[in-house]
Design a protein around this motif. Structure first.
Motif, PDB file in Angstrom:
ATOM      1  N   ARG A 382      39.415 -36.328  44.209  1.00 25.51           N
ATOM      2  CA  ARG A 382      40.104 -35.895  42.993  1.00 25.51           C
ATOM      3  C   ARG A 382      39.508 -34.621  42.406  1.00 25.51           C
ATOM      4  O   ARG A 382      40.025 -34.113  41.410  1.00 25.51           O
ATOM      5  CB  ARG A 382      40.046 -36.996  41.923  1.00 25.51           C
ATOM      6  CG  ARG A 382      40.913 -38.220  42.215  1.00 25.51           C
ATOM      7  CD  ARG A 382      40.606 -39.316  41.231  1.00 25.51           C
ATOM      8  NE  ARG A 382      41.467 -40.476  41.401  1.00 25.51           N
ATOM      9  CZ  ARG A 382      42.427 -40.831  40.556  1.00 25.51           C
ATOM     10  NH1 ARG A 382      42.663 -40.102  39.489  1.00 25.51           N
ATOM     11  NH2 ARG A 382      43.159 -41.906  40.768  1.00 25.51           N
ATOM     12  N   GLY A 383      38.415 -34.133  42.994  1.00 26.36           N
ATOM     13  CA  GLY A 383      37.731 -32.977  42.409  1.00 26.36           C
ATOM     14  C   GLY A 383      37.059 -33.320  41.095  1.00 26.36           C
ATOM     15  O   GLY A 383      36.876 -32.460  40.222  1.00 26.36           O
ATOM     16  N   ASP A 384      36.669 -34.580  40.942  1.00 24.64           N
ATOM     17  CA  ASP A 384      36.099 -35.082  39.682  1.00 24.64           C
ATOM     18  C   ASP A 384      34.578 -35.060  39.768  1.00 24.64           C
ATOM     19  O   ASP A 384      33.921 -36.104  39.847  1.00 24.64           O
ATOM     20  CB  ASP A 384      36.627 -36.500  39.439  1.00 24.64           C
ATOM     21  CG  ASP A 384      36.144 -37.096  38.131  1.00 24.64           C
ATOM     22  OD1 ASP A 384      35.754 -36.325  37.235  1.00 24.64           O
ATOM     23  OD2 ASP A 384      36.147 -38.337  38.013  1.00 24.64           O
ATOM     24  N   ALA A 385      34.004 -33.876  39.746  1.00 24.09           N
ATOM     25  CA  ALA A 385      32.561 -33.736  39.952  1.00 24.09           C
ATOM     26  C   ALA A 385      31.749 -34.354  38.820  1.00 24.09           C
ATOM     27  O   ALA A 385      30.602 -34.758  39.031  1.00 24.09           O
ATOM     28  CB  ALA A 385      32.197 -32.258  40.108  1.00 24.09           C
ATOM     29  N   GLN A 386      32.312 -34.458  37.625  1.00 21.38           N
ATOM     30  CA  GLN A 386      31.578 -34.981  36.476  1.00 21.38           C
ATOM     31  C   GLN A 386      31.884 -36.445  36.187  1.00 21.38           C
ATOM     32  O   GLN A 386      31.376 -36.998  35.215  1.00 21.38           O
ATOM     33  CB  GLN A 386      31.899 -34.131  35.226  1.00 21.38           C
ATOM     34  CG  GLN A 386      31.575 -32.663  35.375  1.00 21.38           C
ATOM     35  CD  GLN A 386      30.116 -32.426  35.689  1.00 21.38           C
ATOM     36  OE1 GLN A 386      29.236 -33.045  35.091  1.00 21.38           O
ATOM     37  NE2 GLN A 386      29.845 -31.516  36.619  1.00 21.38           N
ATOM     38  N   GLY A 387      32.705 -37.078  37.001  1.00 23.79           N
ATOM     39  CA  GLY A 387      33.010 -38.481  36.776  1.00 23.79           C
ATOM     40  C   GLY A 387      33.833 -38.730  35.530  1.00 23.79           C
ATOM     41  O   GLY A 387      33.694 -39.784  34.894  1.00 23.79           O
ATOM     42  N   LYS A 388      34.718 -37.798  35.205  1.00 23.32           N
ATOM     43  CA  LYS A 388      35.546 -37.954  34.010  1.00 23.32           C
ATOM     44  C   LYS A 388      36.836 -38.729  34.275  1.00 23.32           C
ATOM     45  O   LYS A 388      37.512 -39.144  33.341  1.00 23.32           O
ATOM     46  CB  LYS A 388      35.898 -36.576  33.440  1.00 23.32           C
ATOM     47  CG  LYS A 388      34.696 -35.720  33.053  1.00 23.32           C
ATOM     48  CD  LYS A 388      33.869 -36.375  31.964  1.00 23.32           C
ATOM     49  CE  LYS A 388      32.700 -35.490  31.537  1.00 23.32           C
ATOM     50  NZ  LYS A 388      31.845 -36.159  30.516  1.00 23.32           N
ATOM     51  N   LYS A 389      37.179 -38.929  35.553  1.00 25.00           N
ATOM     52  CA  LYS A 389      38.417 -39.603  35.907  1.00 25.00           C
ATOM     53  C   LYS A 389      38.189 -40.936  36.625  1.00 25.00           C
ATOM     54  O   LYS A 389      39.033 -41.818  36.568  1.00 25.00           O
ATOM     55  CB  LYS A 389      39.276 -38.698  36.794  1.00 25.00           C
ATOM     56  CG  LYS A 389      39.662 -37.369  36.162  1.00 25.00           C
ATOM     57  CD  LYS A 389      40.563 -37.566  34.962  1.00 25.00           C
ATOM     58  CE  LYS A 389      40.989 -36.243  34.364  1.00 25.00           C
ATOM     59  NZ  LYS A 389      41.814 -36.429  33.136  1.00 25.00           N
ATOM     60  N   VAL A 390      37.079 -41.049  37.335  1.00 19.31           N
ATOM     61  CA  VAL A 390      36.802 -42.239  38.145  1.00 19.31           C
ATOM     62  C   VAL A 390      35.433 -42.795  37.769  1.00 19.31           C
ATOM     63  O   VAL A 390      34.466 -42.028  37.639  1.00 19.31           O
ATOM     64  CB  VAL A 390      36.835 -41.912  39.652  1.00 19.31           C
ATOM     65  CG1 VAL A 390      36.641 -43.187  40.473  1.00 19.31           C
ATOM     66  CG2 VAL A 390      38.142 -41.222  40.032  1.00 19.31           C
ATOM     67  N   MET A 391      35.335 -44.104  37.601  1.00 17.73           N
ATOM     68  CA  MET A 391      34.054 -44.726  37.274  1.00 17.73           C
ATOM     69  C   MET A 391      33.967 -46.093  37.947  1.00 17.73           C
ATOM     70  O   MET A 391      34.953 -46.614  38.474  1.00 17.73           O
ATOM     71  CB  MET A 391      33.877 -44.884  35.764  1.00 17.73           C
ATOM     72  CG  MET A 391      34.829 -45.877  35.129  1.00 17.73           C
ATOM     73  SD  MET A 391      34.471 -46.240  33.397  1.00 17.73           S
ATOM     74  CE  MET A 391      33.003 -47.262  33.559  1.00 17.73           C
TER      75      MET A 391
END
Length: 1026
Positions: A382-391
């Protein structure tokens, strides 16, 4: 007075330095920014000079009359102000303007009392959790210790610890900036301070956070819990909490009524976990999370599936039907191990949320790193390098959290660049018992959660019989994770109403605990009574909520009776929608060629032998390696390392993400890979040439892991679950190091497809070769993987055009031991949806004969499951007296010995590159090609190790038991002494069919025939060889 003025001018800097060790900052004497400004003693804009003068004159008269911190301060500044040591002067030299002695003593007492109050506040922040009321049963202290810290004011006499008296309780004290108990007030009476600290730290919530070395994070937690009135809920929130408790508890009650004699590992005693998890998901969704991946043991799993993931209830209920037949291939698994993937609308935030509960075996914490790996992969795609979308959320049991080492291994991945998931919420269901083991016998640490302290994760203990406290703590935990991207632990201190399972009798071992549990009022009734008493809900509304959910369960139960077939694919935790059809069949059932155009091979070879970055200084030894790669590219040949490079590079060109992980994989254990170059003059400057192949290529990730096998292999397995369009590899430092990851191999990799219809393309690279390091450290234990292969040794296969593809589809994994770099290239390039265990060489990495030509890798070429004899023997098969089958590097020893003995026309050597699934068709072809030759299997390993026990019955099946295949060790005792050099390869006594052993006797399965054959076979080893 000049010294006094000097002291005044220096106070601002010196005081801060002086008081820091006592946890007193200059700012703590100032008011908060929201209130009126006060001054620090000695500051230039107030009456601080007068205050400091009072303290100074008191010290001059008697150094012991002031606090020791002031004494130290004045001595130091006096020393700096004069050449000689400070000398307290007689009273006669004190100016007449100094205050009276009683005033100075009073001032000193005031300072000491303020410091004492600050220490008291800090004591509660650090140790208040030790006396918090956490156990719903009131039996045990959550920290297993009834000792009350002496610096907590649990009785009036404890004030003496701080040199305070009962008379001080009503005095006002300035509050430091390290507490928020005052709210908008900046001073409180000592009595009120203690009361508010007790309310915050010693009730149903116990906080451990003061070990965190980040001031901002500590202040954030203090503000969340200390601010007066912060834990307030609206009527709507309370009603929602009650409804969730109703669903949680009535679900368990329904299962207990319908299937009273079934194991289900219910959640009774910790029903609050359901609203707790839903609160974490709600808050995370509010903060932008779109995908939540959960892992948990079996206790409460069915409830989570029903009320958190929202699995259809009829699909859960039909799992209890023993007559249910599986429609999918595979064994299936018990209902409390299954996972689920579901996309739905979060009703609180009205946003889309994807929930995935990962299937888990009975190994309680084994799923932890798997969840983290899957989470990392989802973030990557997802290109979610900061973990803002997936946890991720991990649920644990108290005994397992404290006792299983994989928990520690997983925590230590949490902040590593290539493994971090940017924070995980850990929820511990603290039953205060492990199966039958008392916690005092199950752990040495005070709490089961102490392992989390190693990564500075805050730990929130909460009494699970206080639902509002639980919900508030979970909301704060979710907010913490999404604010600081760090792990956090919620410890639900609860109890287990039944035994380990519903059939277990806990009174055998915990009689007193279970006497109390039988008296315990359920949390739902307790909370409902509270809300009814405060007029938040009526009794009728409460009863209607219960009846409504009971009706839902009954209707689903009725529908479940109509289900006769179980579709295991409906329980997938990681579906691959683009890879399989609706019926679960792969969209493609072909084995495409894996060769690539020569210009692509040349381009990859050129990049692999260069440094793409300018002004990048590499090691001189590495320069020689790169030069060697360039030379091989010019000669159109590859060694092992370059073949791997070209396989990875070709996949990256196609847009296939490649991830290689393990201990020291960047350089390679044997210094052969060098995928990460290090600048010799600039610290931490690196270059990965693989990421400079093409402008639009897929990214390549190569990462040295922590010194962990269990945790890291589990992580990579989870990573590979997320997408079929990736090549994910884990390399053991030495092959035998997979020993400590055996749980992942046994419970997830080898059986995952059969139990959960889970497809996974994880690749294990296991360096293997009996090369003088002892029989265990040299071996990757291929016999273990072969023993767990699911092909039937006694079933004669039906050959067809798609036999090879069908084998790959039916098998649980592939075991390969390549003997050429070209075949290694092809097997890496041929991505399949099953795991692969690839035994990789050590000495062959630099063996002069272990090189392959580009001709074996260009377009039109593919992986060879079997490499047949292609020399003189193959041209005259009728003259061949012996056909030797082998795998791996022993082939090169056999070829050398055959040449030395001039037996090239009498001995044929065939290599099995793919051991499992067994290449029945090609073995049959080879054996029939040499009808007059005896068959021998040669391997480096001892007979009870390696491959012989696997290949022998399969040879017997494909040859219809007409020709035996004999075992011969290529090495003796693991010492590296070649047996082939002491025995003629064509000798009649080199593992041959002995005189007196007839074909009919070999086929005789009676005890007498077998006994005769075994005795004759054993006798041959007593006769001299050669």
């Amino acid at each position: 007075m000049s010294q006094l003025r000097l002291l005044t001018s220096r106070l601002g800097v010196q005081a801060a330095r002086l008081l820091a060790p006592h946890d007193v900052q200059m700012s703590s004497w100032r008011s908060r920014s929201s209130g009126p400004q006060t001054t620090f003693p000695g500051s230039r804009d107030g009456g601080g000079s007068s205050y400091m003068e009072e303290m100074y004159f008191a010290w001059l008269e008697n150094p012991q009359s002031v606090h020791k911190s002031w004494d130290s301060f004045f001595r130091k500044v006096n020393k700096e102000a004069s050449c000689g040591p400070p000398q307290p002067q007689a009273p006669s030299v004190v100016p007449e303007s100094r205050p009276a002695a009683s005033s100075r003593t009073k001032t000193s007492k005031l300072v000491e009392d303020h410091l004492a109050v600050q220490s008291l506040i800090r004591a509660y922040q650090i140790r208040g959790h030790h006396v918090a009321q956490l156990d719903p049963l009131g039996i045990l202290d959550a920290d297993l210790d009834s000792f009350v810290p002496s610096d907590l004011i649990t009785s009036i006499d404890k004030l003496a610890f701080y040199d305070l008296r009962e008379a001080d309780l009503d005095k006002e004290f300035q509050l430091p900036t390290t507490t928020f108990i005052g709210g908008s007030e900046h001073t409180l009476s000592l009595r009120e301070i203690i009361q508010r600290l007790e309310s915050t730290y010693c009730q149903h919530i116990g906080l451990e956070f003061m070990f965190i070395n980040d001031v901002e994070q500590c202040q954030w937690i203090r503000q969340k819990f200390e601010t007066p009135g912060v834990m307030q809920f609206s009527s709507e929130e309370k009603r929602r909490l009650l409804a969730r408790l109703v669903r949680s508890m009535r679900f368990e009650d329904f299962l207990a009524r319908k299937w009273s004699s079934e194991k289900r590992f219910g959640l009774e005693g910790c029903e609050v976990m359901i609203p707790a998890l839903k609160t974490i998901i709600d808050k995370s969704s509010e903060m932008g999370i779109e995908n939540v991946i959960l892992g948990m043991p079996h206790r409460g799993r069915l409830n989570v599936l029903a009320n958190v993931i929202r699995k259809d209830l009829e699909q859960i209920f039909c799992q209890f039907d023993p007559k249910l037949e599986a429609a999918d291939e595979g064994s299936g698994d018990v209902k409390y191990h299954l996972g689920m993937y579901h996309e739905r609308i979060n009703r609180v935030t009205n946003r889309n949320i994807t929930l995935s509960l990962v299937a888990n075996p009975s190994h309680l914490e084994a799923v932890d790193p798997v969840v983290q790996g899957k989470t990392k992969a989802e973030q990557f795609y997802r290109g979610d390098a900061q973990g803002k979308k997936v946890m991720s959320i991990l649920v644990h049991g108290d005994a397992a959290f404290a006792g299983q080492g994989v928990v520690y291994e997983t925590f230590h991945l949490s902040d590593l660049p290539s493994y971090t998931t940017n924070g995980t919420v850990h929820v511990v269901v603290n039953n205060q018992i492990g199966f039958t083991t008392d916690p005092r016998m199950a752990r040495s640490s005070p709490y089961p959660t102490d392992v989390a302290r190693v990564v500075n994760a805050p730990i929130f203990h909460v009494n699970a019989d206080d639902p509002e406290a639980v919900i508030y703590v979970c909301s704060v935990a979710a907010e913490w994770r999404n604010t600081f991207n760090k792990d956090v632990v919620v410890d639900l201190v609860c109890y287990r109403r039944r035994g380990h399972n519903e059939m277990d009798e806990p009174m055998f071992t915990q009689p007193l605990m279970y006497k109390q549990i039988h008296k315990q009022v359920p949390v739902l009734k307790r909370y409902a009574d509270k809300l009814i008493a405060e007029d938040t809900v009526t009794l009728q509304e409460f009863e209607e909520e219960i009846a409504k959910y009971d009706r839902i369960c009954e209707e689903a139960y009725g529908r479940s009776k109509d289900k006769k077939i179980l579709h295991i694919k409906h329980w997938l935790d990681s579906p691959w929608p683009g890879f399989f059809t609706v019926d679960g069949e792969p969209k493609s059932m072909t084995c495409p060629t894996t060769g690539i155009p020569e210009d692509v091979l040349t381009h990859i070879g050129n990049v692999a032998s260069s440094v793409p970055l300018e002004d990048f200084k590499i090691h001189t030894g590495l320069s020689r390696i790169l030069w060697g790669r360039a030379d091989m590219t010019k000669k159109r040949e590859v060694d092992w390392a370059l073949a791997e490079y070209m396989a990875f590079g070709s996949l990256l060109k196609e847009g296939i993400h490649v991830r290689l992980s393990g201990q020291d994989v960047e350089r390679g254990t044997f210094s052969h890979r060098h995928h990460v170059l290090h600048d010799q003059e600039v610290d931490r400057r690196t270059c990965v040439p693989m990421n400079h192949l093409w402008p639009d290529q897929a990214p390549y990730t190569v990462c040295n892991s922590s010194l962990s096998e269990y945790g890291v292999l589990g992580f990579e397995l989870g990573y590979a679950m997320a997408s079929p369009n990736a090549l994910v590899l884990w390399e053991a430092q030495f092959g035998d190091f997979h020993n400590t990851a055996q749980c992942i191999i046994d419970q997830f990799i080898s059986t995952g497809q059969a139990k959960w219809v889970r497809h996974n393309g994880i690749v294990l690279l296991l360096p293997h070769g009996m090369e003088g390091m002892g029989p265990e450290h040299s071996s990757a234990r291929p016999e273990r993987f072969l023993q767990m292969s699911n092909d039937d040794s006694d079933a004669y296969p039906a050959f067809s055009e798609d036999f090879e593809v069908r084998q790959l589809y039916d098998c649980n994994w592939i075991v390969v031991n390549c003997s050429t770099p070209a075949n290694y290239f092809h097997v890496l390039s041929a991505r399949v949806s099953v795991p692969a265990d690839r035994l990789t060489p050590k000495s062959l990495l630099r063996h002069p004969k272990a090189k392959s030509s580009f001709d074996q890798m260009v377009s039109g070429t593919s992986f060879q499951r079997v490499i047949p004899e292609d020399g003189v023997a193959a041209r005259a098969p009728e003259k061949v007296r012996r056909l030797i089958f082998c795998t791996g590097k022993v082939y090169y020893d056999l070829v050398k010995e055959r040449s030395n003995q001039c037996l090239d026309d009498q001995v044929a050597i065939t290599r099995l590159e793919q051991i499992s699934p067994f290449p029945f068709d090609l073995i049959k072809r080879e054996a029939e090609k040499y009808p007059g030759a005896e068959l021998v299997w040669c391997q480096e390993e001892h007979k009870n190790m390696g491959y012989y026990d696997y290949i022998n019955p399969r040879f017997m099946t494909i040859l219809k038991r007409t020709r035996p295949i004999w075992y011969k060790a290529g090495y003796c005792g693991g010492r590296g002494t070649s047996m082939v050099s002491h025995t003629s390869l064509a000798s009649g006594k080199f593992l041959s069919v002995l005189p007196g052993v007839t074909s009919s006797m070999f086929q005789d399965h009676t005890s007498e025939g077998l006994c005769c054959w075994v005795l004759t076979y054993a006798k041959s080893f007593l006769e001299p060889l050669g």
